[in-house]
Design a protein around this motif. Structure first.
Motif, PDB file in Angstrom:
ATOM      1  N   GLY A 262      58.516  40.266 -36.654  1.00 41.17           N
ATOM      2  CA  GLY A 262      58.328  39.083 -37.485  1.00 41.17           C
ATOM      3  C   GLY A 262      57.689  39.425 -38.818  1.00 41.17           C
ATOM      4  N   TYR A 263      57.889  38.547 -39.806  1.00 35.85           N
ATOM      5  CA  TYR A 263      57.350  38.755 -41.137  1.00 35.85           C
ATOM      6  C   TYR A 263      56.076  37.930 -41.330  1.00 35.85           C
ATOM      7  CZ  TYR A 263      61.700  40.991 -42.639  1.00 35.85           C
ATOM      8  OH  TYR A 263      62.763  41.839 -42.781  1.00 35.85           O
ATOM      9  N   LEU A 264      55.182  38.434 -42.170  1.00 35.79           N
ATOM     10  CA  LEU A 264      53.999  37.687 -42.554  1.00 35.79           C
ATOM     11  C   LEU A 264      54.397  36.523 -43.471  1.00 35.79           C
ATOM     12  CD1 LEU A 264      51.542  40.606 -43.454  1.00 35.79           C
ATOM     13  CD2 LEU A 264      51.413  39.120 -41.458  1.00 35.79           C
ATOM     14  N   THR A 265      53.746  35.406 -43.315  1.00 34.55           N
ATOM     15  CA  THR A 265      53.996  34.281 -44.226  1.00 34.55           C
ATOM     16  C   THR A 265      53.123  34.450 -45.465  1.00 34.55           C
ATOM     17  OG1 THR A 265      52.254  32.887 -43.299  1.00 34.55           O
ATOM     18  CG2 THR A 265      54.426  32.795 -42.245  1.00 34.55           C
ATOM     19  N   GLU A 266      53.463  33.698 -46.499  1.00 38.84           N
ATOM     20  CA  GLU A 266      52.694  33.767 -47.740  1.00 38.84           C
ATOM     21  C   GLU A 266      51.253  33.306 -47.489  1.00 38.84           C
ATOM     22  OE1 GLU A 266      53.231  32.496 -52.438  1.00 38.84           O
ATOM     23  OE2 GLU A 266      54.633  31.765 -50.910  1.00 38.84           O
ATOM     24  N   ARG A 267      51.088  32.322 -46.636  1.00 41.89           N
ATOM     25  CA  ARG A 267      49.753  31.818 -46.324  1.00 41.89           C
ATOM     26  C   ARG A 267      48.936  32.863 -45.570  1.00 41.89           C
ATOM     27  NH1 ARG A 267      49.404  25.945 -43.692  1.00 41.89           N
ATOM     28  NH2 ARG A 267      50.253  25.545 -45.775  1.00 41.89           N
ATOM     29  N   GLN A 268      49.559  33.597 -44.659  1.00 43.70           N
ATOM     30  CA  GLN A 268      48.853  34.633 -43.911  1.00 43.70           C
ATOM     31  C   GLN A 268      48.356  35.746 -44.826  1.00 43.70           C
ATOM     32  OE1 GLN A 268      52.059  35.442 -41.101  1.00 43.70           O
ATOM     33  NE2 GLN A 268      50.769  34.741 -39.395  1.00 43.70           N
TER      34      GLN A 268
ATOM     35  N   ARG B 135      54.391  41.912 -46.909  1.00 46.94           N
ATOM     36  CA  ARG B 135      55.154  41.675 -45.682  1.00 46.94           C
ATOM     37  C   ARG B 135      56.174  42.778 -45.460  1.00 46.94           C
ATOM     38  NH1 ARG B 135      59.748  36.974 -45.686  1.00 46.94           N
ATOM     39  NH2 ARG B 135      61.250  37.981 -47.058  1.00 46.94           N
TER      40      ARG B 135
ATOM     41  N   TRP C  71      52.842  38.983 -51.868  1.00 49.03           N
ATOM     42  CA  TRP C  71      53.219  38.573 -50.509  1.00 49.03           C
ATOM     43  C   TRP C  71      54.472  39.317 -50.046  1.00 49.03           C
ATOM     44  CZ3 TRP C  71      57.332  34.518 -50.047  1.00 49.03           C
ATOM     45  CH2 TRP C  71      57.733  34.354 -48.710  1.00 49.03           C
TER      46      TRP C  71
ATOM     47  N   ARG D  26      53.326  35.669 -55.276  1.00 51.29           N
ATOM     48  CA  ARG D  26      54.515  35.769 -54.426  1.00 51.29           C
ATOM     49  C   ARG D  26      54.989  37.219 -54.317  1.00 51.29           C
ATOM     50  NH1 ARG D  26      58.707  31.189 -53.601  1.00 51.29           N
ATOM     51  NH2 ARG D  26      56.750  30.514 -52.721  1.00 51.29           N
TER      52      ARG D  26
END
Length: 225
Positions: free
Chosen positions: A78-84, A70, A66, A63
């Motif tokens: 926009g922000y990157l997601t944890e999955r991305q 981001r 991530w 986390r």
């Protein structure tokens, strides 16, 4: 160490903002930041690299990676997601080369917190030098100074040695731009009078050589060097 780094840059960006948008108030800001820590001497880069290496095994480190990724990748929309972020290094043996935070670690300032303990009336000079390209840590050399030995003269004593008044000596030091240069001057903070100005042998030599080279030297009428 990560938090120290982020707090440092928050202060730095705030200072830059004030200097750009509120220039009349910029002079009221302190010129330096002081931090203190008694933990192991590491840097932001050291901590981030360690967290990245554990990202697959630890949910907490994953986390953090991530959040850092981001942050440096934010484009204003926009922000990157944890999955991305996880998809960027999925299946890769080494994670860091595939993250934008890697470029940030290479190009950004690394802040090292250095505690210094010294005897009374000593000062500590920190000198930066270039380290090995294979070492992300920041090398620091600490040189202790004996104030009484290295800066033996008060302004009044300088005047006495050259046959001038204390005010004359102080003005000459200002004109020759010696005050604030550690080769010539050191300000010692005290609890009673606030601060004491002390000067090195190099200061006395400079005043004497100035008088010899220009016998009619008058600091009250001279332009500052």
């Amino acid at each position: 160490e990560v938090m120290h780094h982020l707090l440092y840059f928050s202060c730095k960006f705030f200072r830059d903002l004030v200097e750009e948008q509120f220039s009349t108030h910029a002079q009221d800001l302190p010129s330096d930041f002081l931090s203190l820590s008694f933990s192991n001497l590491t840097t932001y880069a050291d901590k981030v690299q360690k967290s990245v290496s554990k990202a697959r095994r630890s949910a907490t480190d994953g986390r953090l990676v991530w959040l850092l990724e981001r942050g440096v990748s934010f484009d204003g929309n926009g922000y990157l997601t944890e999955r991305q972020v996880a998809a960027q290094y999925k299946g890769k043996k080494h994670i860091l080369p595939y993250l934008k935070v890697s470029d940030y670690l290479d190009s950004s300032e690394m802040v090292r917190i250095v505690p210094v303990q010294a005897p009374k009336n000593f000062t500590a000079d920190l000198t930066l030098r270039r380290g090995s390209l294979r070492d992300a840590s920041l090398p620091v050399v600490v040189k202790t100074t004996d104030v009484d030995a290295d800066y033996p003269y008060l302004t009044r004593e300088l005047g006495e040695h050259i046959g001038k008044s204390q005010n004359w000596a102080a003005k000459a030091i200002s004109v020759l731009n010696l005050k604030g240069d550690p080769k010539f001057h050191q300000e010692i903070r005290t609890s009673k009078s606030g601060s004491v100005q002390r000067y090195s042998q190099a200061t006395l030599d400079r005043l004497r050589s100035t008088i010899v080279a220009k016998p009619d030297f008058n600091p009250y009428t001279e332009a500052r060097v």
